[in-house]
Design a protein around this motif. Sequence first.
Motif, PDB file in Angstrom:
ATOM      1  N   PRO A  58      12.009  54.168 -17.310  1.00  0.00           N
ATOM      2  CA  PRO A  58      10.837  53.820 -17.956  1.00  0.00           C
ATOM      3  C   PRO A  58       9.733  55.104 -18.055  1.00  0.00           C
ATOM      4  N   THR A  59       9.788  56.019 -17.249  1.00  0.00           N
ATOM      5  CA  THR A  59       8.813  57.045 -16.977  1.00  0.00           C
ATOM      6  C   THR A  59       9.253  58.037 -17.966  1.00  0.00           C
ATOM      7  N   GLY A  60      10.220  58.041 -18.525  1.00  0.00           N
ATOM      8  CA  GLY A  60      10.827  59.155 -19.488  1.00  0.00           C
ATOM      9  C   GLY A  60      11.837  60.052 -18.771  1.00  0.00           C
ATOM     10  N   GLY A  61      11.987  60.073 -17.600  1.00  0.00           N
ATOM     11  CA  GLY A  61      12.936  60.974 -16.980  1.00  0.00           C
ATOM     12  C   GLY A  61      14.489  60.513 -17.342  1.00  0.00           C
ATOM     13  N   VAL A  62      15.426  61.558 -17.652  1.00  0.00           N
ATOM     14  CA  VAL A  62      16.644  61.545 -18.175  1.00  0.00           C
ATOM     15  C   VAL A  62      17.480  60.953 -17.064  1.00  0.00           C
ATOM     16  N   LEU A  63      18.456  60.007 -17.336  1.00  0.00           N
ATOM     17  CA  LEU A  63      19.315  59.467 -16.200  1.00  0.00           C
ATOM     18  C   LEU A  63      20.667  60.197 -16.471  1.00  0.00           C
ATOM     19  N   TRP A  64      21.225  60.319 -17.807  1.00  0.00           N
ATOM     20  CA  TRP A  64      22.485  60.852 -18.104  1.00  0.00           C
ATOM     21  C   TRP A  64      22.522  61.198 -19.809  1.00  0.00           C
ATOM     22  N   TYR A  65      23.254  62.105 -19.972  1.00  0.00           N
ATOM     23  CA  TYR A  65      23.565  62.319 -21.659  1.00  0.00           C
ATOM     24  C   TYR A  65      24.927  61.932 -21.657  1.00  0.00           C
ATOM     25  N   TYR A  66      25.051  61.441 -23.218  1.00  0.00           N
ATOM     26  CA  TYR A  66      26.156  60.944 -23.520  1.00  0.00           C
ATOM     27  C   TYR A  66      26.330  61.130 -25.106  1.00  0.00           C
ATOM     28  N   ILE A  67      27.701  61.012 -25.662  1.00  0.00           N
ATOM     29  CA  ILE A  67      27.577  60.908 -27.180  1.00  0.00           C
ATOM     30  C   ILE A  67      28.428  59.473 -27.459  1.00  0.00           C
ATOM     31  N   GLN A  68      28.203  59.259 -28.587  1.00  0.00           N
ATOM     32  CA  GLN A  68      29.019  57.921 -29.149  1.00  0.00           C
ATOM     33  C   GLN A  68      30.120  58.314 -30.039  1.00  0.00           C
ATOM     34  N   VAL A  69      31.163  57.774 -29.780  1.00  0.00           N
ATOM     35  CA  VAL A  69      32.498  58.180 -30.384  1.00  0.00           C
ATOM     36  C   VAL A  69      33.229  56.836 -31.005  1.00  0.00           C
ATOM     37  N   SER A  70      33.429  56.910 -32.372  1.00  0.00           N
ATOM     38  CA  SER A  70      34.462  55.864 -32.740  1.00  0.00           C
ATOM     39  C   SER A  70      35.578  56.427 -33.405  1.00  0.00           C
ATOM     40  N   ASN A  71      36.866  56.271 -32.883  1.00  0.00           N
ATOM     41  CA  ASN A  71      37.701  56.674 -33.491  1.00  0.00           C
ATOM     42  C   ASN A  71      38.826  55.848 -34.138  1.00  0.00           C
ATOM     43  N   GLN A  72      38.484  55.937 -35.501  1.00  0.00           N
ATOM     44  CA  GLN A  72      39.225  55.232 -36.516  1.00  0.00           C
ATOM     45  C   GLN A  72      40.062  56.086 -37.394  1.00  0.00           C
ATOM     46  N   THR A  73      40.795  56.859 -36.607  1.00  0.00           N
ATOM     47  CA  THR A  73      41.890  57.629 -37.220  1.00  0.00           C
ATOM     48  C   THR A  73      43.346  57.292 -36.693  1.00  0.00           C
ATOM     49  N   ASP A  74      44.238  58.013 -37.279  1.00  0.00           N
ATOM     50  CA  ASP A  74      45.665  57.696 -36.750  1.00  0.00           C
ATOM     51  C   ASP A  74      46.040  59.008 -35.506  1.00  0.00           C
ATOM     52  N   ARG A  75      44.826  59.659 -35.017  1.00  0.00           N
ATOM     53  CA  ARG A  75      45.253  60.325 -34.014  1.00  0.00           C
ATOM     54  C   ARG A  75      44.382  60.141 -32.857  1.00  0.00           C
TER      55      ARG A  75
END
Length: 114
Positions: A58-75
């Motif tokens: 809530p004070t703006g500090g970063v807890l962690w970093y992440y990326i969003q991944v959605s794999n709708q391929t055949d691999r």
Amino acid sequence: MKRRLHTAGIAVAATALCLTAATNAQAATGKLTINSKTYQDPPSGTCYNPNPLRVTTPTGGVLWYYIQVSNQTDRTVLVYFEKNCSGNPSGGFAPGESGNPSVSKYGGSVKVGF
């Protein structure tokens, strides 16, 4: 001489056909979405370096970093904690899976499987 040229022409055509088939066979079929950017039929072995998203306090500090991944391929796609798909993968997503893996503050990376 005419027969030799005909044979050479067939060999060249067969080689071109094989190279085309190999290139198409190496592309994943479907969509890979990373941080809302979608890649259609991404080539196998391609490494993507998205900018990381962050979870903050809530004070703006970063807890962690992440990326969003959605794999709708055949691999399967592999996720790396660091950029440029360096080191060992920290995880992965099979076809049809999605998630939000943690990455370094400099960003992680995603590689399309073979």
